[in-house]
Design an enzyme around this catalytic site. Structure first.
Site, mmCIF file in Angstrom:
data_model
loop_
_atom_site.group_PDB
_atom_site.id
_atom_site.type_symbol
_atom_site.label_atom_id
_atom_site.label_comp_id
_atom_site.label_asym_id
_atom_site.label_seq_id
_atom_site.Cartn_x
_atom_site.Cartn_y
_atom_site.Cartn_z
ATOM 1 N N GLU A 190 0.952 -1.136 0.025
ATOM 2 C CA GLU A 190 0.193 -0.261 -0.013
ATOM 3 C C GLU A 190 0.849 1.317 0.118
ATOM 4 O O GLU A 190 0.482 2.155 -0.804
ATOM 5 C CB GLU A 190 -0.880 -0.101 1.158
ATOM 6 C CG GLU A 190 -1.803 -1.152 1.316
ATOM 7 C CD GLU A 190 -2.707 -1.376 -0.196
ATOM 8 O OE1 GLU A 190 -3.019 -0.494 -0.853
ATOM 9 O OE2 GLU A 190 -3.282 -2.620 -0.424
ATOM 10 N N ASP A 207 3.623 -4.894 -5.405
ATOM 11 C CA ASP A 207 4.030 -6.033 -5.065
ATOM 12 C C ASP A 207 5.649 -6.389 -4.767
ATOM 13 O O ASP A 207 6.074 -6.723 -3.635
ATOM 14 C CB ASP A 207 3.575 -7.300 -5.865
ATOM 15 C CG ASP A 207 2.049 -7.724 -5.637
ATOM 16 O OD1 ASP A 207 1.576 -7.267 -4.524
ATOM 17 O OD2 ASP A 207 1.439 -8.369 -6.380
HETATM 18 ZN ZN LIG Z 1 -2.761 -2.924 -4.573
#
Ligand SMILES: [Zn+2]
Length: 682
Positions: free
Chosen positions: A518, A586
């Site tokens: 995030e 990621d």
């Molecule tokens: Zn995301």
């Protein structure tokens, strides 16, 4: 008011997209999902050859997709777990409510569960709506009907919502944007391959059946279905695709209301604005001006009767899940079975828990938080967030491709990010929503109307940065560029993502990477275009922006080479540009959570647990978060619509760029999990 569509989702970047259709448990009951599962590992596979199938191989073999699901992963298991908790809460409050709020939530659930009443009503809830549309006599009244539908949470023709001003995020303004199609993406209407043609054929049959259920004769319904497909194809053809929409510049068109009105006079926007329930405003953002220009022509060229047919369809479609069994079954046959490959519909109780979570989710969420999440949970998460923010700061410091000028701006943005953990500071007040114990469809409509009103009242007011976009029981997390905040609902802050009984390595590989993911969204291809205050504003030197784009292109090309699905209908590759933000997040999350873990464990003895050292457990925990099985149909749909990569590539795509992974498992150059030219943005 279609209960599985979030009309007012802010532009945000979640950690994954929840399945649109779902679910019951194969096992049932409330049980904890292990944060680290040694039995999931398939030791016959070399981790340096295929890490995902090493970490998840046995899990995949022993966790077939339940008949009422289209995807089954470990986070779906957790969502299922939460649904059982919610059902328990709802069954309690529907029989023994202790407050006015509990009465309301209990009645909402009870009305949904009361199938006898729903069956008896049949198509009655849509009859007044059908009459309204039948009475439309000119284009002016057509637009009034669209305003009425929007006011009541029924989507049609285009979208209207409130969002922070792209250039002054402290102020929330009105937005109009493209919309009005029913299939999951505009490509379904436009692409010419055999599968797309088949889907349109099936869609048309589905629309026909729904019109028949609403009372139309088969030959008329067949004609109406043709009309609906033609109207929606017209809207799709002038809609921007998802990848184009990722660039904020393509959606940035602030104008006076008078300009918008003259841009597309046939929309009668002055009339629309006066009647859609929004307060009066004088400027707004038009997401896709070309859409309005083109549809303006279509409004003129297509007969009024066609537009009325289209509005009838949109109404029937939105209401369908709340009506009697024939509607529910036909809706499921197309959306669940055909589009997603789900064999059976989920049990009634689960659909009702889901509906309550959508309609009165912040009240249900309050009850959920009282039961499952305390101040200790908030404190633990805050501690990890701080450690990972520190790691992100160090990561930026170490970058060799970014100048100090841009780095200072990046630190500023990072330091400004607001962390929202567990649940909102203030609970939503639903006292004005009327809930009846014998009117499920009416309850859903009134809750939707309440939400539309709540969202539209934000227009021309200071931005409410404290308002949450997800309810507390949701297993997900998100970053919002205009808010510059990261948000972690209580629902995700538990095993397998986080457990107080697990070692740091496992918790950092789980929720730690989600936090890092995030945070990285603030700096992905989309997030990097917003500044610390949430404004769409360039804070990069041209050289640094160029260096970023080169690195991002490496990531986009990498993921475009991965196969999303290969079946008898052909092979579909991932769209590396559509998934670029998520893949960047990621890769960044995996890197910075590892840095945070390293600084925590550097002065402690290396403990081997279950035969793995902390570094290996970190990557295994990450890999196992994404263990999943998915139907071919669902995989195909997601390849077109989901900005997230499937589990396999979230794991293998990221670890093959990671030097830390290579070291942890002793992988060698030339092996598949060691990328020759590793892609590194953050
Ligand atoms: Zn995301």
């Amino acid at each position: 008011m279609r209960i599985r569509v979030t009309l007012f989702s802010m532009l945000f970047c979640a950690v994954f997209c929840n399945a649109q259709t779902s679910s019951s448990s194969p096992s049932g009951g409330i049980k904890e999902i292990p944060g680290f599962d040694v039995t999931a590992i398939d030791k016959s596979i070399d981790p340096c050859v295929d890490f995902y199938h090493y970490a998840c191989g046995n899990w995949i073999k022993t966790n077939a997709i339940p008949a009422d699901k289209s995807r089954w992963g470990r986070f779906d298991q957790l969502q299922e777990h939460n649904f059982y908790v919610l059902r328990d809460i709802l069954e309690n409050v529907q029989s023994k409510p202790k407050s006015a709020m509990e009465v309301k939530v209990g009645n909402y659930y009870a009305a949904c569960m009361n199938e006898a009443v729903v069956e008896k009503a049949g198509a009655a809830p849509i009859q007044p709506e059908m009459k309204r549309i039948a009475a439309i006599g000119n284009k002016q009244q057509l637009i009034e009907q669209v305003a009425y539908m929007h006011r009541n949470g029924l989507s049609a023709l285009f979208a209207f919502y409130s969002q922070p001003d792209m250039h002054d995020a402290n102020q929330t303004i009105a937005y109009i944007d493209q919309g009005g199609i029913t299939l999951p993406d505009r490509d379904y209407y436009i692409k010419d391959d055999a599968k797309s043609k088949e889907t349109r054929e099936k869609y048309q049959q589905h629309v026909q059946k729904m019109f028949e259920l609403a009372g139309d004769a088969p030959d008329i319904a067949a004609q109406e279905a043709k009309t609906v497909l033609a109207v929606e194809t017209g809207l799709a053809q002038v809609s921007m695709d998802r990848t184009e929409r990722r660039d904020p510049k393509n959606r940035d068109h602030l104008m006076k209301t008078s300009e918008a009105e003259s841009l597309a006079p046939n929309f009668e926007l002055a009339e629309y604005f006066a009647q859609n329930g929004a307060p009066k405003f004088t400027t707004l953002n038009v997401g896709n001006p070309d859409f309005f220009k083109q549809v303006n022509e279509q409004l003129n060229s297509a007969p009024l009767a066609d537009w009325k047919t289209y509005l009838r369809w949109r109404t029937i479609n939105d209401y369908a899940p709340t009506l009697s069994k024939p509607f529910v079954d036909e809706d499921f046959a197309f959306n669940g079975q055909y589009l997603s490959g789900q064999k059976e519909i989920e049990p009634r109780w689960e659909r009702c828990v889901r509906a309550t979570n959508i309609g009165l989710g912040m009240a249900l969420g309050q009850l959920y938080v009282d039961r499952t999440f305390g101040p200790a949970g908030k404190e633990r998460t805050m501690k990890m967030v701080k450690a990972i923010e520190t790691a992100m700061h160090q990561d930026i410091q170490q970058l060799d491709w970014m100048s100090d000028t841009t780095k200072q701006q990046a630190y500023k943005k990072l330091n400004t990010i607001v962390n929202n953990i567990g649940y909102p500071d203030q609970w939503r007040d639903y006292s004005s929503v009327e809930v009846k114990r014998d009117d499920y469809a009416g309850n859903v409509r009134r809750a939707a109307t309440f939400e539309v009103h709540r969202q539209l009242q934000k227009i021309d007011k200071p931005t409410d940065r404290k308002d949450w976009s997800m309810t507390p029981p949701t297993v997900n997390a998100y970053y919002r560029p205009p808010m510059n905040d990261i948000n972690f609902p209580a629902g995700i802050l538990q095993p397998p993502f986080y457990s107080k009984d697990m070692d740091d390595a496992v918790n950092y590989g789980g929720i730690g990477v989600v936090i890092g993911h995030e945070l990285t969204h603030g700096f992905d291809d989309q997030g990097r275009k917003y500044d610390a205050e949430g404004n769409f504003k360039d804070w990069w030197t041209p050289q640094d922006a160029k260096a970023f784009e080169e690195r991002a292109t490496c990531t986009a090309d990498e993921y475009s080479s991965f196969t999303a699905v290969k079946d008898d209908k052909g092979e579909v590759k991932l769209n590396g540009r559509l998934t670029l933000g998520e893949n960047t997040a990621d890769n960044g999350g995996l890197k910075i959570a590892y840095m945070a873990l390293t600084s925590i464990i550097k002065n402690t003895d290396v403990k081997v647990i279950d035969g793995y050292n902390p570094q290996q457990r970190y990557f295994l925990a990450y890999g196992q978060i994404w263990c999943q099985n998915v139907t071919d149909q669902e995989a195909r749909k997601r390849a077109l619509t989901d900005p997230h990569s499937p589990g396999e590539w979230r794991v293998n795509g990221a670890v093959q760029n990671s030097a830390a992974f290579e070291q942890a498992f002793g992988c060698k150059a030339g092996q598949p999990m060691v990328r020759e030219n590793a892609c590194r943005v953050w």
